[in-house]
Structure formats: C-alpha cells, structure tokens
Design a protein around this motif. Sequence first.
Motif, PDB file in Angstrom:
ATOM      1  N   PHE A  53      42.987  -1.691  23.139  1.00 20.24           N
ATOM      2  CA  PHE A  53      42.219  -2.561  22.919  1.00 20.24           C
ATOM      3  C   PHE A  53      42.195  -2.397  21.231  1.00 20.24           C
ATOM      4  O   PHE A  53      41.701  -0.996  20.625  1.00 20.24           O
ATOM      5  CB  PHE A  53      40.389  -1.761  23.473  1.00 20.24           C
ATOM      6  N   SER A  54      41.971  -3.580  20.517  1.00 20.45           N
ATOM      7  CA  SER A  54      42.118  -3.097  19.484  1.00 20.45           C
ATOM      8  C   SER A  54      40.888  -4.102  18.284  1.00 20.45           C
ATOM      9  O   SER A  54      39.957  -4.086  17.457  1.00 20.45           O
ATOM     10  CB  SER A  54      43.605  -4.106  19.061  1.00 20.45           C
ATOM     11  N   SER A  55      40.087  -4.452  19.545  1.00 24.81           N
ATOM     12  CA  SER A  55      38.421  -4.915  19.246  1.00 24.81           C
ATOM     13  C   SER A  55      37.630  -5.310  20.858  1.00 24.81           C
ATOM     14  O   SER A  55      38.184  -4.828  21.592  1.00 24.81           O
ATOM     15  CB  SER A  55      39.044  -6.254  18.809  1.00 24.81           C
ATOM     16  N   THR A  93      34.058  -2.010  27.644  1.00 26.62           N
ATOM     17  CA  THR A  93      32.205  -1.782  27.712  1.00 26.62           C
ATOM     18  C   THR A  93      31.950  -1.612  28.666  1.00 26.62           C
ATOM     19  O   THR A  93      31.832  -0.697  29.342  1.00 26.62           O
ATOM     20  CB  THR A  93      31.409  -2.814  27.537  1.00 26.62           C
ATOM     21  N   SER A  94      33.031  -2.089  29.825  1.00 28.51           N
ATOM     22  CA  SER A  94      33.029  -1.330  31.048  1.00 28.51           C
ATOM     23  C   SER A  94      33.418  -0.230  31.403  1.00 28.51           C
ATOM     24  O   SER A  94      32.802   0.886  32.300  1.00 28.51           O
ATOM     25  CB  SER A  94      33.329  -2.713  32.191  1.00 28.51           C
ATOM     26  N   GLY A 130      38.713   9.651  17.344  1.00 24.60           N
ATOM     27  CA  GLY A 130      37.776   8.626  17.050  1.00 24.60           C
ATOM     28  C   GLY A 130      36.714   9.114  16.168  1.00 24.60           C
ATOM     29  O   GLY A 130      36.797  10.497  15.561  1.00 24.60           O
ATOM     30  N   CYS A 131      35.963   8.658  15.754  1.00 23.32           N
ATOM     31  CA  CYS A 131      35.051   9.100  14.717  1.00 23.32           C
ATOM     32  C   CYS A 131      33.523   8.098  14.806  1.00 23.32           C
ATOM     33  O   CYS A 131      33.682   7.187  15.393  1.00 23.32           O
ATOM     34  CB  CYS A 131      35.377   8.431  13.188  1.00 23.32           C
ATOM     35  N   ASP A 132      32.871   8.493  14.106  1.00 21.65           N
ATOM     36  CA  ASP A 132      31.657   8.155  14.085  1.00 21.65           C
ATOM     37  C   ASP A 132      31.059   8.166  15.531  1.00 21.65           C
ATOM     38  O   ASP A 132      29.698   7.229  15.485  1.00 21.65           O
ATOM     39  CB  ASP A 132      31.424   7.281  12.998  1.00 21.65           C
ATOM     40  N   PRO A 142      32.183  -0.456  19.632  1.00 24.03           N
ATOM     41  CA  PRO A 142      33.168  -0.781  18.803  1.00 24.03           C
ATOM     42  C   PRO A 142      34.750  -0.847  19.460  1.00 24.03           C
ATOM     43  O   PRO A 142      34.914  -0.531  20.814  1.00 24.03           O
ATOM     44  CB  PRO A 142      33.419   0.572  18.237  1.00 24.03           C
ATOM     45  N   ALA A 143      35.346  -1.712  18.839  1.00 25.29           N
ATOM     46  CA  ALA A 143      37.241  -1.396  19.102  1.00 25.29           C
ATOM     47  C   ALA A 143      37.435   0.103  18.967  1.00 25.29           C
ATOM     48  O   ALA A 143      36.764   1.235  19.354  1.00 25.29           O
ATOM     49  CB  ALA A 143      37.267  -2.198  17.551  1.00 25.29           C
ATOM     50  N   LEU A 144      38.267   0.490  20.529  1.00 22.63           N
ATOM     51  CA  LEU A 144      38.017   1.729  20.757  1.00 22.63           C
ATOM     52  C   LEU A 144      40.130   1.906  20.749  1.00 22.63           C
ATOM     53  O   LEU A 144      41.025   0.655  20.938  1.00 22.63           O
ATOM     54  CB  LEU A 144      37.789   1.490  22.237  1.00 22.63           C
ATOM     55  N   SER A 145      40.081   1.946  20.139  1.00 24.93           N
ATOM     56  CA  SER A 145      42.110   3.423  20.156  1.00 24.93           C
ATOM     57  C   SER A 145      42.667   3.010  21.507  1.00 24.93           C
ATOM     58  O   SER A 145      41.933   3.550  22.219  1.00 24.93           O
ATOM     59  CB  SER A 145      42.139   4.070  19.049  1.00 24.93           C
ATOM     60  N   SER A 146      43.839   3.559  21.581  1.00 29.18           N
ATOM     61  CA  SER A 146      44.550   3.575  22.781  1.00 29.18           C
ATOM     62  C   SER A 146      44.286   5.001  23.213  1.00 29.18           C
ATOM     63  O   SER A 146      43.792   5.386  24.287  1.00 29.18           O
ATOM     64  CB  SER A 146      46.594   3.296  22.592  1.00 29.18           C
TER      65      SER A 146
END
Length: 466
Positions: free
Chosen positions: A15-17, A23-24, A47-49, A66-70
């Motif tokens: 997910f890049s956005s 969300t699910s 991840g950060c923040d 927020p956007a989630l990295s792979s």
Amino acid sequence: MLAIDPAATVSPSSFSSPSDDATSLLMQVLDIYAARDVVQTLTEAGGCDWSVPRLNRIRQGKSAVPALSSDEVSSLQALLPSRPAHYAAPKFQFVDLFAGIGGIRRGFEQIGGQCVFTSEWNKEAVRTYKANHYSDPQRHQFNSDIRLVTQPAGLTDEQAIYQHIDQTIPDHQVLLAGFPCQPFSLAGVSKKNALGRAHGFECEAQGTLFFDVARILAAKKPPFFVLENVKNLKSHDKGRTFAIIMATLDELGYDVADAADSATPDAKVVDARHFLPQHRERIVLVGIRRDTGLSDGFSLRALSKLYPQQVPTLQSLLEPTPDAKYILSPTLWNYLYQYAKKHKAKGNGFGFGLNDPRNPNVCVRTLSARYYKDGSEILIDRGWDQAQGEADFQLASNMALRPRRLTPRECARLMGFEAPGQSQFRIPVSDTQAYKQFGNSVVVPVFAAVAQLLSPLIEQHLSQNT
C-alpha cells in the motif's frame, strides 16, 4: 512482544496510499490485539510516528489510516491467521456454536471441513479465536449471542422463528457446540398438550442454551452434530437435564452414539489422559440424523484405536525458562499448605496438586477456569519434597523451592492447542483471561480423534448426496 508466524500468508501487494484494504487490515488487527502491542509491531517493521493514542483515534474513526509500507502490511498480516489450504476446495461445512477459543473446530478443519458460522458471546475469547482461526470474509459469519438468532426480537410464531434461523445460519453438514449446562424450566405445557406445536421440546427446554441448539437442529437439519459438556451433565438435576436432552435429540430425528450405554466407563465420557497428561473427563454426544442410515455400528469406543502410542510427558510441555512471576508468593504458598494440612487432618481430600515433572507418568488434575486465582489444582514442583513434611516447609518458602503455576503457554500445550516445544498458538489476552479460556476449553486432540472417527461417515453422506 507479539509472536509473528513466519508461515502466515502475506499478500504480494503493498500500500502506497491510504485505502479501504489498509483500513480493514489495521482494524482487524486492532480488534484482536492491544494497541500497545500493535504499536510495537509497526515500529519494529520500520514504521514511524505510531503511538497508542494515534491507534485509538483510528479505532474510534477520528483519524484516517496513513499510508502503510509493504513491511508494515506484512507485519500486520502475520498477526492474523492464514487461510487453510483446503479452504480452496473444502470437503464439507460446519458451524461452531459456543465456540470459546475454537478447540472443537480445530479437529474438524483437520479432516477437510470449513467453518461457515461461529457464535461466541465472550469478547475476550473472541479475540483469541480470531487471532488463531481464519475467517473467510465471503463464506464465514461471526455471531455473538446465539439467542439473537434463535430468539429474534419481534418474532413469536415458531414457524417464523425457524425460517429466520434457516435464513441466518448457512447450510452445513456438521454442527459443533460446547453448550453450557443449565437447569431446565418447564413451560407449563406437557408434550401431550403440545401436539399442535412444531416441536414438543419447545415445552421442555425453555430457558436453556441447549434449547437454542435444538432450534438450530430443527431448522437446519444437519446430518451430523457433536455436542460437548462436563461429565456431570449426566447427573445434573438428578438426571432430568440429560434425559430431556436425549429425548429432544431423539424427537428431532437423531441417533446419538452409545445412547443406551450402561457400561462403566460410559463410551460417551472421554478422558483426555489418553491423549495428554491431564485427567479431564467430558461427555461427548455424537448425533447422526436417522434418515441418513449411517448410524448403525458407530461407537465412540472406537476412539481407543486412535489413542497415541505414547502420551507426551508433563516435562515436555513445560517452558525451559518460565518467568519468575509464575512462582507462588510466600503468602499464597503458606495459605495453600496450611489449608491442605487442615483438611488432611479432617480426613478430607482437599488440597493443592503438586506435580513432579521428573516423573514421566504424572497426570495432572483438570485445568479449570478458576486457575488464575491460585493455580492450586496444578502446581509444578521445583524441589520441595512433600514427604519431608513441615520440617522443610519454611525452607520451601524461599524462592528457590516454592512451586509455580503453569504459564499460559504451558496451558495451551496441556490443552493440545500446540505441540510440546512450540509457540504457535497466539495468546493476545491477559494471563487471567488466558487461564479462564484454556480452563473452559476442550482438549483439542480428543475432538480431533472424534472428527477422524466421524470422517468416513461424513464422506459417505456427501458421496450419496452429490
């Protein structure tokens, strides 16, 4: 720290956005695990923040995902159960009622079944269930209180209620239920005066949760069922409860395996000690719909052929370096010792159960839901020799010798949710909740054996009706 299953299925997409999928996924994880544990997992994924307040805002719908990295996606997905391979083409479907943490379900998945409906009202048990059992979003429904289905608000006509049940619960071939044992209340109408009603049991079983199981059997008519309860169900209310249950199942058109068994031990009462080192007797009712013609010759006595050649030792189930917090405090140990001493002097059998793990033949008492209180029924000996008596009691009060209770992980192994030495079963709840859940559960290998015994009849029924 949360254990991540390296075998968990991970989607190749990233997910890049922000998206509905992201969300699910995050909401699924937050539905099971504490926010602080999810923060730790996401932080370790790079991840950060991430913070507990932020996840709580997301959970409450006050903040977007927020956007989630792979890596974050992979870490979250690894916290969820993977899809069983056989779900691509399951042999049959089953429903899991009063499911607890899914002990009965496991055995029926092992023989190729797919769970299509789960009902469990305890929210903490549901967390553990969801952490360990895959839920197909297209084929599986989750229900809390089964009475929402079997006693729908606004419906009083019996036929309308049965129609509602039929429409709400998916079709299935096997019904599983570890229903609670409750007193039966008479509705004041005898079967003789109720011949105009859909089922005579409606007059006998009111006010009990078995009544809700009976309604589902009446509405869905699955070819097979497996019901589980404590051994004392047979003697509950001077045998009246069990008599009503058996009469109801007969009225609904089911033959119950070993129904007329008068031998000792009763084939319907199965002791887990044949599978694991725990004395735990439970009554198992296997029902086969009479019109299938498959019930002749089926007996739970054949379970003896499925006993393992060697029962795991208690020592093999124990963790090598358990946390010191599981060692009894001096105050609790003193209380248990003095309590046992007092009752022993009176000729009573009350007392703690001290188990020497060096003994390969030791079989512990039944793990109960109250284990979290003091652990007295199953204590692990750490060097105190009970035979030496009170002279060494003060010595035993030091930390090096005081016994300890089982860890939740050891309880998972004692109940058969994972093999000795493994840590695959996810425990997302507190120790107190975990003890309650394992104490209320079934021993998994027992019902895996029941499923294996029933498997040829399920396959025969399917071959005759496809």
